[in-house]
Design a protein around this motif. Structure first.
Motif, PDB file in Angstrom:
ATOM      1  N   GLU A  63      33.309  40.721  42.948  1.00 12.84           N
ATOM      2  CA  GLU A  63      33.972  39.745  43.811  1.00 12.84           C
ATOM      3  C   GLU A  63      34.449  40.401  45.104  1.00 12.84           C
ATOM      4  N   LYS A  64      34.967  41.609  44.999  1.00 11.49           N
ATOM      5  CA  LYS A  64      35.422  42.342  46.188  1.00 11.49           C
ATOM      6  C   LYS A  64      34.239  42.615  47.123  1.00 11.49           C
ATOM      7  N   ALA A  65      33.100  43.006  46.552  1.00 14.92           N
ATOM      8  CA  ALA A  65      31.905  43.279  47.359  1.00 14.92           C
ATOM      9  C   ALA A  65      31.404  42.007  48.036  1.00 14.92           C
ATOM     10  N   LYS A  66      31.445  40.889  47.324  1.00 12.22           N
ATOM     11  CA  LYS A  66      31.010  39.617  47.913  1.00 12.22           C
ATOM     12  C   LYS A  66      31.914  39.230  49.077  1.00 12.22           C
ATOM     13  N   ALA A  67      33.216  39.429  48.912  1.00 11.90           N
ATOM     14  CA  ALA A  67      34.156  39.104  49.987  1.00 11.90           C
ATOM     15  C   ALA A  67      33.902  39.988  51.203  1.00 11.90           C
ATOM     16  N   MET A  68      33.649  41.263  50.974  1.00  9.87           N
ATOM     17  CA  MET A  68      33.374  42.175  52.085  1.00  9.87           C
ATOM     18  C   MET A  68      32.061  41.798  52.778  1.00  9.87           C
ATOM     19  N   ALA A  69      31.085  41.365  52.014  1.00 13.58           N
ATOM     20  CA  ALA A  69      29.789  40.992  52.587  1.00 13.58           C
ATOM     21  C   ALA A  69      29.899  39.736  53.440  1.00 13.58           C
ATOM     22  N   ASN A  70      30.858  38.881  53.143  1.00 14.02           N
ATOM     23  CA  ASN A  70      31.032  37.647  53.918  1.00 14.02           C
ATOM     24  C   ASN A  70      31.872  37.846  55.175  1.00 14.02           C
ATOM     25  N   ASP A  71      32.458  39.017  55.338  1.00 16.27           N
ATOM     26  CA  ASP A  71      33.290  39.316  56.506  1.00 16.27           C
ATOM     27  C   ASP A  71      32.391  39.520  57.733  1.00 16.27           C
ATOM     28  N   PRO A  72      32.594  38.741  58.797  1.00 16.16           N
ATOM     29  CA  PRO A  72      31.740  38.875  59.994  1.00 16.16           C
ATOM     30  C   PRO A  72      31.754  40.276  60.602  1.00 16.16           C
ATOM     31  N   LYS A 113      28.632  45.346  61.578  1.00 17.82           N
ATOM     32  CA  LYS A 113      28.433  46.778  61.330  1.00 17.82           C
ATOM     33  C   LYS A 113      27.086  47.026  60.665  1.00 17.82           C
ATOM     34  N   LEU A 114      26.740  46.179  59.708  1.00 15.85           N
ATOM     35  CA  LEU A 114      25.461  46.334  59.020  1.00 15.85           C
ATOM     36  C   LEU A 114      24.299  46.103  59.977  1.00 15.85           C
ATOM     37  N   ARG A 115      24.409  45.090  60.836  1.00 12.44           N
ATOM     38  CA  ARG A 115      23.339  44.835  61.819  1.00 12.44           C
ATOM     39  C   ARG A 115      23.171  46.029  62.754  1.00 12.44           C
TER      40      ARG A 115
END
Length: 51
Positions: A22-31, A36-38
């Motif tokens: 759940e923590k990873a999903k929340a971080m992945a949804n953060d713009p 940063k990933l892009r």
């Protein structure tokens, strides 16, 4: 002997594993994290420049 995938599946079925998922999903949804990933992927795809 359990494979790595089996160990990961087992971990994700535990309460701690679900919490981390759940923590990873929340971080992945953060713009900000998406940006940063892009930027990382653009550097990775672009290769190195030689000066």
């Amino acid at each position: 002997m359990a494979s790595l995938i089996d160990k990961v599946r087992h971990y994700l079925s535990t309460p701690a594993g679900r919490k981390n998922m759940e923590k990873a999903k929340a971080m992945a949804n953060d713009p900000r994290n998406q940006q940063k990933l892009r930027q990382f992927m653009n550097r990775f795809r672009g290769g190195r420049t030689h000066n």
